[in-house]
Design an enzyme around this catalytic site. Structure first.
Site, PDB file in Angstrom:
ATOM      1  N   SER A  24      31.767  72.282  35.248  1.00  0.00           N
ATOM      2  CA  SER A  24      31.862  71.072  34.717  1.00  0.00           C
ATOM      3  C   SER A  24      31.851  69.754  35.659  1.00  0.00           C
ATOM      4  O   SER A  24      31.782  68.762  35.397  1.00  0.00           O
ATOM      5  CB  SER A  24      32.965  70.823  33.667  1.00  0.00           C
ATOM      6  N   ALA A  25      32.445  70.190  37.055  1.00  0.00           N
ATOM      7  CA  ALA A  25      32.642  69.188  38.160  1.00  0.00           C
ATOM      8  C   ALA A  25      33.653  68.010  37.649  1.00  0.00           C
ATOM      9  O   ALA A  25      33.551  66.831  38.167  1.00  0.00           O
ATOM     10  CB  ALA A  25      31.316  68.543  38.415  1.00  0.00           C
ATOM     11  N   HIS A  52      40.543  67.379  36.535  1.00  0.00           N
ATOM     12  CA  HIS A  52      41.217  67.194  35.483  1.00  0.00           C
ATOM     13  C   HIS A  52      42.628  66.430  36.076  1.00  0.00           C
ATOM     14  O   HIS A  52      43.130  66.478  37.017  1.00  0.00           O
ATOM     15  CB  HIS A  52      41.760  68.642  35.010  1.00  0.00           C
ATOM     16  N   ILE A  84      41.623  82.021  40.300  1.00  0.00           N
ATOM     17  CA  ILE A  84      41.533  80.637  40.327  1.00  0.00           C
ATOM     18  C   ILE A  84      40.417  79.931  39.437  1.00  0.00           C
ATOM     19  O   ILE A  84      39.296  79.828  39.943  1.00  0.00           O
ATOM     20  CB  ILE A  84      41.282  80.211  41.748  1.00  0.00           C
ATOM     21  N   CYS A  92      11.264  67.388  36.193  1.00  0.00           N
ATOM     22  CA  CYS A  92      10.250  68.092  36.444  1.00  0.00           C
ATOM     23  C   CYS A  92      10.780  69.390  36.844  1.00  0.00           C
ATOM     24  O   CYS A  92      10.272  70.567  37.018  1.00  0.00           O
ATOM     25  CB  CYS A  92       9.191  67.682  37.359  1.00  0.00           C
TER      26      CYS A  92
END
Length: 497
Positions: free
Chosen positions: A48-49, A52, A349, A451
């Site tokens: 999700s990049a 947190h 992790i 594209c």
């Protein structure tokens, strides 16, 4: 005789690359290896990049400690590595009155974890901040320290900065076994031969349990791949400018609707435990699940504007927290192994691993010092990884000057994301050369638009062939076995031929 190093790091994802970068500030001979053709191709390339805030991790766990400290470090690390990072804040949105009361335990847990400036805002305030939110929102947990980062760029930048400071990187190099003498690790065996060392840092992600077991360490520790699927939207059609979490369940943070540093809106992930550590296929059922979950938060999302779907695997371990008062069986493993000398284990992790990466790297340094390593600072260490030009983000005046300096920056290869020939060539000849199509894509965002590479791919293949000095049919998508072309279909005739 095998090449000798002080430290060998197994796995060049975001955690392994950060460890290499942080350790490169000391007078150490370091080798970073990865079995793939590029850094950051596994879990670090499909998540999700999100950076947190740290309110969700159970108080007293390593996850809680590392996520809060890692979050704090990201501002400095992103600046030093010239990586896109937005501390835009995150929301946990309660929909309906029954979910509102569930925000209080998150708020209390976050405060116990040391997360600053947490607050619960009203449904009215949430609707003002994000008009697309479900009108039935009753309130939200606001975490202003949360944010999003370019995880692809961060992994490459950390590894590049390590290489610039003397770390040796060997790609397409798969760990096979340890060399152990008198109870101490003295090296490793790989598909490319043996390498000697005094320390090994096991940052092998999904395979960290297998690496541990090769050393006779933690035989009961197992990593179960947890597949999460995602949709990516066309940024020209769908724009959600914040990070929206639902109220979490016992096993997952839920389906997130999030912005990204590239401007795309992304939704996901679901959470499915699977057995195959290489199975990143999307499923119809999974995509339906994330679609319906996201619509609960943002009902106006139009799935017709999805331009890509993908799945990633999180490395969920079964290690229990060492604090007997904390009943939680999915904590990080960050330790010097007791069963054999010379091994640092980084296992399980999963999320918030990206957030925690800088803190984990610092913890590795502390563990080595505690184990008796006298780490001598390197006076020539350079913490800055210079940025390379990104045409898409430049002003007209900046573009004009760049093209005057190098005309290749005036030739657009990817129309959707405005990626130029100059950018692609620069990445091919970077400190960590981009030698595959996917490596170019992760670094430049070429082929990530509507594209999805349909326009740029032939030209990128041509540039890789040209710059690497290899035939076009040897250019790959992601390494050996993923070649685009099999053979020429026409024989080119020269004049008089």
């Amino acid at each position: 005789m095998a090449e000798q190093y002080d430290v060998i790091i197994i796995g060049a994802g975001i955690v392994g690359s950060m460890v290499a970068r942080f350790l490169s500030q000391y007078e150490l001979d370091i080798l970073l290896i990865d079995k793939e053709a590029d850094v950051g191709t596994q879990t670090s390339a499909a998540n999700s990049a999100i950076v947190h805030a740290g309110y969700d991790a159970v108080h007293g766990t390593l996850k809680a400690e590392m996520s809060v400290e890692g979050n704090r470090l990201w501002s400095t690390v992103a600046q030093e590595l010239n990586v896109a990072f937005k501390r835009c804040g995150t929301y946990v949105a309660a929909v309906g009155p029954e979910e509102l009361e569930k925000l209080d335990p998150l708020l209390e847990n976050g405060r116990r974890n040391g997360v600053p400036a947490l607050d619960i805002i009203s449904g009215e305030e949430m609707r003002l901040r994000e008009p697309a939110i479900n009108p039935d929102v009753s309130g939200a947990l606001w975490a202003p320290t949360g944010g999003v980062v370019n995880v692809f760029g961060a992994t490459v930048a950390a590894a590049e900065n390590a290489v610039m400071n003397g770390v040796e990187l060997k790609l397409n190099t798969a760990f096979e076994d340890f060399i152990i003498e008198d109870g101490r690790i003295t090296g490793i065996e790989t598909n490319r031969g043996e390498f000697g060392c005094r320390w090994v840092v096991n940052s092998a992600g999904l395979y960290a349990d297998w690496v541990m077991h090769k050393a006779g360490v933690r035989p009961d520790f197992e990593i179960t791949p947890r597949r999460g699927e995602y949709f990516v939207f066309d940024p020209n059609m769908v724009q959600v400018g914040v990070v929206l979490f639902p109220v979490p369940s016992k096993i997952s943070k839920g389906i997130v609707v999030t912005t990204t540093t590239h401007g795309n809106t992304m939704i996901g992930p679901n959470a499915e435990n699977i057995e195959d550590k290489e199975n990143t296929a999307v499923t119809r059922e999974g995509l339906d699940e994330i679609g319906s979950g996201a619509l609960k938060l943002v009902p106006s999302l139009d799935l017709r504007h999805v331009i890509a779907s993908f799945a990633g695997l999180r490395a969920g371990g079964n290690a229990a927290c060492k604090d007997p008062d904390v009943r939680y069986n999915r904590d990080f493993v960050i330790e010097v192994a007791e069963e054999v000398e010379g091994l640092v284990n980084l296992g399980g992790i999963e999320s918030p691993g990206l957030t925690s990466a800088p803190a984990i790297a610092q913890r590795v340094i502390d563990l080595l010092k505690d184990a008796g390593e006298e780490l001598e600072p390197k006076p020539t260490w350079n913490r800055i990884r210079p940025a390379r030009p990104h045409f898409h983000h430049m002003t007209h005046e900046e573009r004009t000057l760049l093209v005057q300096k190098d005309p290749r920056y005036g030739r657009i290869v990817c129309r959707c994301e405005e990626v130029t020939e100059g950018e692609i060539v620069a990445e091919i000849h970077a400190p960590i050369p981009a030698t595959t199509y996917d490596a170019i894509k992760r670094r430049t965002w070429c082929g990530a638009g509507r594209c999805q590479g349909g326009f740029d791919m032939p030209r990128v293949v041509e540039l890789l062939s040209q710059e690497l000095g290899i035939p076009p049919n040897e250019v790959t998508k992601k390494g050996p076995g993923s070649e685009f072309l099999e053979r020429p279909t026409k024989e080119v005739k020269t004049n008089g031929g």
